[in-house]
Design a protein around this motif. Structure first.
Motif, PDB file in Angstrom:
ATOM      1  N   VAL A  47      33.532  14.243  29.931  1.00 50.17           N
ATOM      2  CA  VAL A  47      33.774  14.559  31.074  1.00 50.17           C
ATOM      3  C   VAL A  47      32.588  14.186  31.967  1.00 50.17           C
ATOM      4  O   VAL A  47      32.759  14.173  33.312  1.00 50.17           O
ATOM      5  CB  VAL A  47      33.937  16.183  31.542  1.00 50.17           C
ATOM      6  CG1 VAL A  47      35.268  16.586  31.224  1.00 50.17           C
ATOM      7  CG2 VAL A  47      32.639  16.948  30.594  1.00 50.17           C
ATOM      8  N   SER A  48      31.522  13.813  31.560  1.00 46.64           N
ATOM      9  CA  SER A  48      30.228  13.538  32.210  1.00 46.64           C
ATOM     10  C   SER A  48      30.392  12.236  33.014  1.00 46.64           C
ATOM     11  O   SER A  48      31.101  11.386  32.309  1.00 46.64           O
ATOM     12  CB  SER A  48      29.174  13.555  31.336  1.00 46.64           C
ATOM     13  OG  SER A  48      27.770  13.093  32.105  1.00 46.64           O
ATOM     14  N   GLU A  49      29.952  12.107  34.258  1.00 46.81           N
ATOM     15  CA  GLU A  49      30.061  11.096  35.125  1.00 46.81           C
ATOM     16  C   GLU A  49      28.686   9.917  34.656  1.00 46.81           C
ATOM     17  O   GLU A  49      28.769   8.756  35.253  1.00 46.81           O
ATOM     18  CB  GLU A  49      30.184  11.280  36.577  1.00 46.81           C
ATOM     19  CG  GLU A  49      28.878  12.028  37.175  1.00 46.81           C
ATOM     20  CD  GLU A  49      28.892  12.692  38.333  1.00 46.81           C
ATOM     21  OE1 GLU A  49      27.821  12.916  38.993  1.00 46.81           O
ATOM     22  OE2 GLU A  49      29.957  12.984  38.869  1.00 46.81           O
ATOM     23  N   ILE A  87      28.361  16.412  36.462  1.00 44.76           N
ATOM     24  CA  ILE A  87      29.652  16.164  37.066  1.00 44.76           C
ATOM     25  C   ILE A  87      29.388  16.506  38.712  1.00 44.76           C
ATOM     26  O   ILE A  87      28.990  17.663  38.894  1.00 44.76           O
ATOM     27  CB  ILE A  87      30.856  17.049  36.803  1.00 44.76           C
ATOM     28  CG1 ILE A  87      31.125  16.810  35.138  1.00 44.76           C
ATOM     29  CG2 ILE A  87      32.262  16.617  37.415  1.00 44.76           C
ATOM     30  CD1 ILE A  87      32.115  17.938  34.730  1.00 44.76           C
ATOM     31  N   CYS A 178      42.369  22.025  23.564  1.00 48.98           N
ATOM     32  CA  CYS A 178      41.977  20.719  24.182  1.00 48.98           C
ATOM     33  C   CYS A 178      41.826  19.734  23.353  1.00 48.98           C
ATOM     34  O   CYS A 178      41.784  19.870  22.046  1.00 48.98           O
ATOM     35  CB  CYS A 178      40.728  21.054  25.000  1.00 48.98           C
ATOM     36  SG  CYS A 178      39.241  21.284  23.640  1.00 48.98           S
ATOM     37  N   ARG A 183      39.195  12.910  28.565  1.00 47.43           N
ATOM     38  CA  ARG A 183      38.521  13.442  29.773  1.00 47.43           C
ATOM     39  C   ARG A 183      39.367  14.668  30.652  1.00 47.43           C
ATOM     40  O   ARG A 183      38.848  15.588  30.999  1.00 47.43           O
ATOM     41  CB  ARG A 183      38.189  12.152  30.865  1.00 47.43           C
ATOM     42  CG  ARG A 183      37.586  12.785  32.055  1.00 47.43           C
ATOM     43  CD  ARG A 183      37.313  11.329  32.933  1.00 47.43           C
ATOM     44  NE  ARG A 183      36.866  11.796  34.339  1.00 47.43           N
ATOM     45  CZ  ARG A 183      35.725  12.009  34.624  1.00 47.43           C
ATOM     46  NH1 ARG A 183      34.920  11.940  33.670  1.00 47.43           N
ATOM     47  NH2 ARG A 183      35.602  12.239  35.940  1.00 47.43           N
ATOM     48  N   GLU A 184      40.831  14.501  30.928  1.00 46.91           N
ATOM     49  CA  GLU A 184      41.627  15.269  31.702  1.00 46.91           C
ATOM     50  C   GLU A 184      41.487  16.695  30.789  1.00 46.91           C
ATOM     51  O   GLU A 184      41.481  17.525  31.572  1.00 46.91           O
ATOM     52  CB  GLU A 184      42.777  14.653  31.717  1.00 46.91           C
ATOM     53  CG  GLU A 184      42.642  13.698  32.923  1.00 46.91           C
ATOM     54  CD  GLU A 184      42.302  14.178  34.243  1.00 46.91           C
ATOM     55  OE1 GLU A 184      42.478  15.199  34.621  1.00 46.91           O
ATOM     56  OE2 GLU A 184      41.580  13.472  34.769  1.00 46.91           O
ATOM     57  N   SER A 186      39.218  17.819  28.708  1.00 45.70           N
ATOM     58  CA  SER A 186      37.899  18.537  28.729  1.00 45.70           C
ATOM     59  C   SER A 186      37.922  19.007  30.133  1.00 45.70           C
ATOM     60  O   SER A 186      37.207  20.205  30.344  1.00 45.70           O
ATOM     61  CB  SER A 186      36.991  17.395  28.383  1.00 45.70           C
ATOM     62  OG  SER A 186      36.854  16.995  27.277  1.00 45.70           O
ATOM     63  N   LYS A 187      38.156  18.338  31.086  1.00 46.72           N
ATOM     64  CA  LYS A 187      38.197  18.789  32.587  1.00 46.72           C
ATOM     65  C   LYS A 187      38.986  20.228  32.607  1.00 46.72           C
ATOM     66  O   LYS A 187      38.490  21.039  33.270  1.00 46.72           O
ATOM     67  CB  LYS A 187      38.675  17.863  33.468  1.00 46.72           C
ATOM     68  CG  LYS A 187      37.585  17.334  34.394  1.00 46.72           C
ATOM     69  CD  LYS A 187      38.403  15.809  35.105  1.00 46.72           C
ATOM     70  CE  LYS A 187      39.320  16.164  36.397  1.00 46.72           C
ATOM     71  NZ  LYS A 187      39.642  14.983  36.786  1.00 46.72           N
ATOM     72  N   LEU A 190      36.883  22.879  31.656  1.00 45.83           N
ATOM     73  CA  LEU A 190      35.828  23.548  32.751  1.00 45.83           C
ATOM     74  C   LEU A 190      36.587  24.248  33.709  1.00 45.83           C
ATOM     75  O   LEU A 190      36.200  25.097  34.416  1.00 45.83           O
ATOM     76  CB  LEU A 190      35.055  22.285  33.199  1.00 45.83           C
ATOM     77  CG  LEU A 190      34.518  21.647  31.977  1.00 45.83           C
ATOM     78  CD1 LEU A 190      33.586  20.314  32.612  1.00 45.83           C
ATOM     79  CD2 LEU A 190      33.623  22.465  31.385  1.00 45.83           C
ATOM     80  N   ILE A 191      37.978  23.856  34.103  1.00 45.93           N
ATOM     81  CA  ILE A 191      38.533  24.472  35.250  1.00 45.93           C
ATOM     82  C   ILE A 191      39.026  25.908  34.783  1.00 45.93           C
ATOM     83  O   ILE A 191      39.041  26.695  35.542  1.00 45.93           O
ATOM     84  CB  ILE A 191      40.019  23.555  35.524  1.00 45.93           C
ATOM     85  CG1 ILE A 191      39.449  22.470  36.461  1.00 45.93           C
ATOM     86  CG2 ILE A 191      40.742  24.323  36.435  1.00 45.93           C
ATOM     87  CD1 ILE A 191      40.393  21.269  36.308  1.00 45.93           C
TER      88      ILE A 191
END
Ligand code: GDP
Ligand code: MG
Length: 211
Positions: A47-49, A87, A178, A183-184, A186-187, A190-191
């Motif tokens: 997830v990290s940018e 993020i 998860c 990425r989706e 893992s996001k 967090l959501i």
């Protein structure tokens, strides 16, 4: 939350900006905990940018007999301090992710890394459920709001209500599945945490149930 611009000391030295984009004002912090091999480093990385700062090291014989490899034979690296990812939520808000090493010998880091955290994700490998107990106990002891994310590993898909029972998790604590590599997915974890934190703020009944 605090600004990441440090206040100047009396005497009028100009403010020093943290090394972030200039518009970032709010730094929010989330901690990822879980047993050895549960997928913390993978989740922070997916997830990290930024290229996550991960203090991964190739495992050596020094870890033999210390890190329990039962069930995680594919694992070749271990986190020696912690994972760090970022993020940007919008122009002014930045979310920081800290992946905490699960090994018992890193317990001293926990309290420090928890300081100022909004909440936590407890990442669980259902093949090694017992490894999650101490993390979850610790979160409860520190009254740190958390969600539990079951990381999908091959051949490990027990129903979530059985996982909830086995972890003796309060029914109000969100439990999600998860794939930490995606990425989706893992996001989504967090959501789920952010939604839960919002509910805790707004609904005292939810809060009472988790303390
Ligand atoms: N099949 C599968 N493998 C995963 C998943 N997440 C992590 N892994 C693998 O599991 C191993 C342990 O993950 P890692 O992120 O290092 O665990 P950590 O010790 O919690 O940081 C690595 O080899 C990962 O590639 C997942 O969702 N599915
Ligand atoms: Mg790791």
């Amino acid at each position: 939350m605090d600004s990441n611009t440090f206040d100047p000391p009396a005497g009028g030295v100009p403010p020093v900006e943290a090394p972030l984009r200039r518009t970032a004002r709010d730094a929010l912090k989330i901690v990822i905990v879980g047993g050895f091999g549960a997928g913390k480093t993978t989740l922070v990385g997916s997830v990290s940018e930024i290229r996550p700062l991960s203090t991964e090291e190739v495992m050596t014989e020094a870890g033999e007999g210390v890190d329990d490899l039962t069930g995680v034979h594919a694992k070749r690296a271990t986190t020696v301090a912690f994972d760090f990812g970022r993020i940007s939520l919008d122009e002014s808000r930045v979310l920081y992710l800290f992946g905490m090493p699960g090994q018992e010998r890193f317990r001293f880091l926990w309290e420090r890394l928890f300081t100022g955290s909004l909440g936590a994700v407890a990442l669980v490998d259902t093949r090694r459920l017992a490894d999650s107990f101490h993390c979850i106990d610790r979160l409860e002891a520190q009254a740190m709001p958390f969600v539990v994310a079951v990381n999908r590993f091959p051949g490990a898909r027990p129903p979530l209500d059985r996982v909830r029972d086995a972890l003796r998790l309060d029914e109000r604590v969100p439990l999600v599945e998860c794939d930490a590599r995606a990425r989706e997915s893992s996001k989504g974890v967090l959501i789920a945490l952010v939604r839960y934190l919002t509910r805790l703020r707004e609904d005292p009944d939810v809060r009472e149930g988790t303390r």
